[in-house]
Design an enzyme around this catalytic site. Sequence first.
Site, PDB file in Angstrom:
ATOM      1  N   LYS A   1      -1.731   5.100   0.981  1.00 51.98           N
ATOM      2  CA  LYS A   1      -2.074   5.024   2.401  1.00 51.98           C
ATOM      3  C   LYS A   1      -1.833   3.638   2.981  1.00 51.98           C
ATOM      4  CE  LYS A   1      -6.915   4.476   1.181  1.00 51.98           C
ATOM      5  NZ  LYS A   1      -8.052   5.271   0.839  1.00 51.98           N
TER       6      LYS A   1
ATOM      7  N   LYS B   1       5.271   4.460  -5.265  1.00 52.00           N
ATOM      8  CA  LYS B   1       4.156   5.399  -5.198  1.00 52.00           C
ATOM      9  C   LYS B   1       3.726   5.746  -3.773  1.00 52.00           C
ATOM     10  CE  LYS B   1      -0.252   5.362  -7.249  1.00 52.00           C
ATOM     11  NZ  LYS B   1      -1.344   4.546  -7.701  1.00 52.00           N
TER      12      LYS B   1
ATOM     13  N   LYS C   1      -8.903  -9.397  -2.006  1.00 51.05           N
ATOM     14  CA  LYS C   1      -9.694  -9.262  -0.771  1.00 51.05           C
ATOM     15  C   LYS C   1      -9.855 -10.604  -0.065  1.00 51.05           C
ATOM     16  CE  LYS C   1     -10.786  -4.926  -0.305  1.00 51.05           C
ATOM     17  NZ  LYS C   1     -10.173  -4.154   0.783  1.00 51.05           N
TER      18      LYS C   1
END
Length: 331
Positions: free
Chosen positions: A197, A194, A111
């Site tokens: 989103k 995979k 992050k």
Amino acid sequence: METVVSGIRPTGNLHLGNYFGAMKNFVKMQYKHKCYFFIADFHSLTTHPTPENLMENIKQVLAEYLACGLDPEAATIYLQSDIHEIPELYLLLNMISYLGELERCTSFKEKVRVQPDNVNAGLLTYPVLMATDIIIHKATKVPVGKDQEQHLEMTRNFASRFNRMYNVNYFPEPVAYNFGEELIKIPGLDGSGKMGKSEGPNNAIFLVDEPEVIRKKVMKAVTDAGPTEINQKKPEVIENLFLLMNAVSASETIKHFDDLYNDCTLKYGNLKKQLAEDIIKFTNPFREKIKELKANNAYLKKVAEEGAEKARKSAAKTLKEVREIVGFKEF
Ligand code: TRP
């Protein structure tokens, strides 16, 4: 019977990978175990969604949960932000979590890399909040993917540290719920592995995608130049399309295209057309159900309220006991 907790951040729509990877198993699990499924809306504040979007996103996830078959009669389904005991236990756990371990957490470092202008304390203590979600119900099992393993390990550390620190055997140390054979891996459409989103606009098929959108995405799926040898092994990008077919198509259909591949006469365009139609047929009922639920605000509200009431019972009991253990006794 185990106590199971799972949370989902309201930051996007469910895709086929979520359905086959988690939701389908959650639906079975809810009848076998004591399950708490919640929307991690406090967690979503770490990326600063606008107030205008927050509630809409929450309702969307709730509608999608229910459309997938999560049953409010069987499981406890609620919003994290409705349970005031959660922030209180989070505060108490913050006192026994240390800067070093929080800074070492992979998701925190990630992050810091992707949102360097918003490295807020909520991001740093994200694992503490997640641990709170889990141990507030004294859960023993958490169905998590690989990306959440470290958070779960930190949860065990906080739980055992609490027990040691206060010399109690209070919190269980939760482990991953392993679906084993039942876990179907759904690849994405862009050949990168995979379905996810965050992988790019055409990688994932969402349950809410309209037929036209699905056709477009599937037709764009990555392929290769085609088979050149009889019965050759399929390269990964092609195997991926067959894996998707395995999830949504009839076995005769799969065999048909497999045979064509094996004798080198397969046209990928035809396979994609069929795959798109089968995905549409599969997702149609979900899309309809999601729309219907979204239009029924009163029902969604009722589900959230009744879920919160059940979740609060369990959370309040834990918090009362924890406060005593920590030393907040009668005056
Ligand atoms: N961190 C999880 C994710 O990003 C969401 C989550 C929050 C969660 N609290 C949880 C998952 C508790 C399981 C249990 O996917």
